[in-house]
Write an enzyme that holds these catalytic residues in place. Structure first.
Site, PDB file in Angstrom:
ATOM      1  N   HIS A  98      76.300  23.531 115.100  1.00 10.67           N
ATOM      2  CA  HIS A  98      76.005  23.071 116.468  1.00 10.67           C
ATOM      3  C   HIS A  98      75.386  21.667 116.433  1.00 10.67           C
ATOM      4  CE1 HIS A  98      74.401  23.778 120.695  1.00 10.67           C
ATOM      5  NE2 HIS A  98      73.720  22.721 120.305  1.00 10.67           N
ATOM      6  N   GLU A  99      74.409  21.474 115.550  1.00 12.33           N
ATOM      7  CA  GLU A  99      73.734  20.169 115.485  1.00 12.33           C
ATOM      8  C   GLU A  99      74.656  19.089 114.935  1.00 12.33           C
ATOM      9  OE1 GLU A  99      71.110  19.916 117.146  1.00 12.33           O
ATOM     10  OE2 GLU A  99      70.808  22.066 117.320  1.00 12.33           O
TER      11      GLU A  99
ATOM     12  N   HIS B  80      76.765  17.502 117.529  1.00 10.61           N
ATOM     13  CA  HIS B  80      76.110  16.481 118.362  1.00 10.61           C
ATOM     14  C   HIS B  80      76.318  15.074 117.797  1.00 10.61           C
ATOM     15  CE1 HIS B  80      74.056  18.611 121.541  1.00 10.61           C
ATOM     16  NE2 HIS B  80      73.492  19.463 120.703  1.00 10.61           N
TER      17      HIS B  80
ATOM     18  N   CYS C   3      71.958  25.065 124.570  1.00  7.22           N
ATOM     19  CA  CYS C   3      71.662  23.716 124.087  1.00  7.22           C
ATOM     20  C   CYS C   3      70.612  23.097 124.990  1.00  7.22           C
ATOM     21  CB  CYS C   3      72.943  22.891 124.114  1.00  7.22           C
ATOM     22  SG  CYS C   3      72.724  21.188 123.583  1.00  7.22           S
ATOM     23  N   LEU C   4      69.640  22.425 124.389  1.00  8.23           N
ATOM     24  CA  LEU C   4      68.590  21.785 125.196  1.00  8.23           C
ATOM     25  C   LEU C   4      69.165  20.707 126.114  1.00  8.23           C
ATOM     26  CD1 LEU C   4      65.807  21.480 122.469  1.00  8.23           C
ATOM     27  CD2 LEU C   4      65.939  23.160 124.330  1.00  8.23           C
TER      28      LEU C   4
HETATM   29 ZN    ZN Z   1      72.628  21.247 121.302  1.00  6.91          ZN
END
Ligand code: ZN
Length: 191
Positions: free
Chosen positions: A144-145, A148, A102-103
């Site tokens: 995943h997104e 967030h 993850c960034l």
């Molecule tokens: Zn992420």
């Protein structure tokens, strides 16, 4: 082109439940510019996806795109999508092991489970309703997104913390075996 700062794990905005975007807000030039910047930032960072909370904006928006991504060489191509107020629903109970990074979690990867097949409903940036079915590794990217937007990071879903590794460690010790599993998944689902 506007590159935004990606906030790291520990910032409260990553743990908040993001607010929906209203139709009026979506139509404003300011919000459209923000969406451009979100996409530019994802591309500049070689992310497969980027969610608004990751750039400090607590709104239910994320983008995804994969084209020969050097961070994720085994990921299948995924055309750019900008998803506003998305909802993700699993289509089956089947899951696959997903080695994620993850960034917002610099230099860490870990293994978790994602649904193999999902349906995602969202509004596109022009305000049109879209429903799509997504399968395989690409389905993992959407999940995943989506997490967030609910204040969830991949580390929360890692079942065995001994799988946590740096990116160098992943390439050295895990990538070969994982890429084989990933290829099998891509072959099966075509995504
Ligand atoms: Zn992420």
């Amino acid at each position: 082109m506007g590159i935004l700062d990606v906030v790291p794990i520990g910032e409260p905005v990553l743990r908040a439940v993001a607010q929906p975007v209203t139709d009026d807000e979506l139509a404003t030039p300011g919000f459209q510019r923000f969406l451009d910047d979100l996409v530019d930032t994802m591309r500049a960072a070689h992310g497969a996806g980027l969610a608004a909370p990751q750039v400090g904006i607590s709104r239910r928006v994320f983008c995804v795109e994969v084209h020969a991504n050097p961070r994720y060489p085994y990921k299948p191509e995924l055309d750019l999508r900008v998803l506003v107020n998305p909802e993700v629903r699993p289509l089956t109970n089947e899951t696959f092991p997903s080695y994620e990074g993850c960034l917002s979690v610099p230099d860490l990867r870990g293994l978790l489970s994602r649904h193999c097949e999902i349906e995602v409903s969202y509004t596109d940036r022009e305000g049109n309703g879209v429903v799509e079915q997504v399968r395989g590794l690409s389905a993992g990217t959407f999940q995943h997104e989506q997490d967030h937007l609910d204040g969830i990071l991949f580390v929360d879903r890692v079942e065995d913390t001994r799988t946590l590794t740096t990116w160098d460690g992943f390439r050295r010790w895990h990538e070969q075996a994982y890429a084989a599993e990933a290829r099998a998944l891509v072959e099966r689902f075509g995504a």
